[in-house]
Design an enzyme around this catalytic site. Sequence first.
Site, PDB file in Angstrom:
ATOM      1  N   GLU A 173     -11.324  -9.656 -44.575  1.00 29.00           N
ATOM      2  CA  GLU A 173     -10.434  -8.573 -44.991  1.00 29.00           C
ATOM      3  C   GLU A 173      -9.351  -8.328 -43.945  1.00 29.00           C
ATOM      4  O   GLU A 173      -9.507  -8.648 -42.778  1.00 29.00           O
ATOM      5  CB  GLU A 173     -11.230  -7.283 -45.219  1.00 29.00           C
ATOM      6  CG  GLU A 173     -12.356  -7.006 -44.241  1.00 29.00           C
ATOM      7  CD  GLU A 173     -11.941  -6.808 -42.815  1.00 29.00           C
ATOM      8  OE1 GLU A 173     -10.873  -6.184 -42.590  1.00 29.00           O
ATOM      9  OE2 GLU A 173     -12.645  -7.258 -41.898  1.00 29.00           O
ATOM     10  N   GLU A 316     -11.448  -9.949 -40.444  1.00 27.92           N
ATOM     11  CA  GLU A 316     -10.782 -11.125 -41.026  1.00 27.92           C
ATOM     12  C   GLU A 316     -11.695 -12.355 -41.118  1.00 27.92           C
ATOM     13  O   GLU A 316     -11.223 -13.490 -41.098  1.00 27.92           O
ATOM     14  CB  GLU A 316      -9.484 -11.465 -40.287  1.00 27.92           C
ATOM     15  CG  GLU A 316      -9.630 -11.982 -38.866  1.00 27.92           C
ATOM     16  CD  GLU A 316      -8.302 -12.192 -38.135  1.00 27.92           C
ATOM     17  OE1 GLU A 316      -8.137 -13.257 -37.506  1.00 27.92           O
ATOM     18  OE2 GLU A 316      -7.451 -11.288 -38.191  1.00 27.92           O
TER      19      GLU A 316
END
Length: 350
Positions: A173, A316
């Site tokens: 994300e 991420e």
Amino acid sequence: MSAWWQHPAQPVDRGRLAQALAREAQLTKPAGSLGRLEQIAATLASLQRRAAPRLERIWISIFAADHGIATEGVSAFPQEVTGQMLANFARGGAAISVLARHLNAPLELVDLGLAHAVAPLPGVRHLGIAAGTESFLHGAAMTAAQCDAALSAGQEAVQRAVEDGAELFIGGEMGIGNTSSACALSALLLDQPVSELVGLGTGLTALGLRHKTRVIERVVAHHRPHANDALETLRRVGGLEVAALAGAYIAAAQKGLPVLVDGYISTAAALCAVRMNADVHSWLFYSHRGAEPGHRLLLQALDAEPLLALDLRLGEASGAALAVPLLQAACRLHNEMATFAEAAVSGSFK
């Protein structure tokens, strides 16, 4: 008629699990000497329904979206950074870009909705579900339709992974303000005080942390009477990328694709997924325990044992990518070590 996320996951092959554990007991090592790697290999055998588990084809999807709560000053960085980092991912300059290259893994980038729209980027799927979420300080982050669309975006990412022959799914994300969303989700789903869960996120000062804590406490007080289940809680205080991750985890379990969960935000999404569909639990591995205080409590609630503890706070999917070689090693050891009989070694030291 039930929603797609309520459909059952693929069943675990208990027979394969027993066979794999029996093989581990015959490998040329003292019993249990490879610790959790032995159970990991056996679990993967049961999920993949084959005697020789493997994880050579890894798929990584990064979901990017903005959060309206960022306008309340809960982050050290402006919302423009979400789009700027998405461009950095596309250029190959982010941490996950480097790690994906070294894993030889496809890196899919999905823009669910940014507060500051960016020009189309090569290799990025721009879905534009919303211009980020609404601030959940006074209302819901998403409409029901937006939440459904984000869940479906995760489902569609898994379908692409399956079509590519993936043997492991990783979701990541990017979204300024998303640790506030993860904290609010955790407080409501775990019924824990915000003060036990809130963290510095992307580098807040002590003063900033106190402000963030007060904001999220107000959020939780406002939504608690209405957060009756995981889906409604996700709609109210989640994010588009958090919903996409939850949808991806559910879809992966339904498709029979093991998942390696990343850090704090991803684990909050995993809790939502498991609360929405309990079958999902068996399909999730957890890569690491991050530095955010709430991550530890989420992992405890999921009865999860992460592979690493490196005080990461990047997100991420970077922590998950770092943990992939451990899972691969577990498979290779299970498949390639000789048994006592094959090696003509006495098993007396088992």
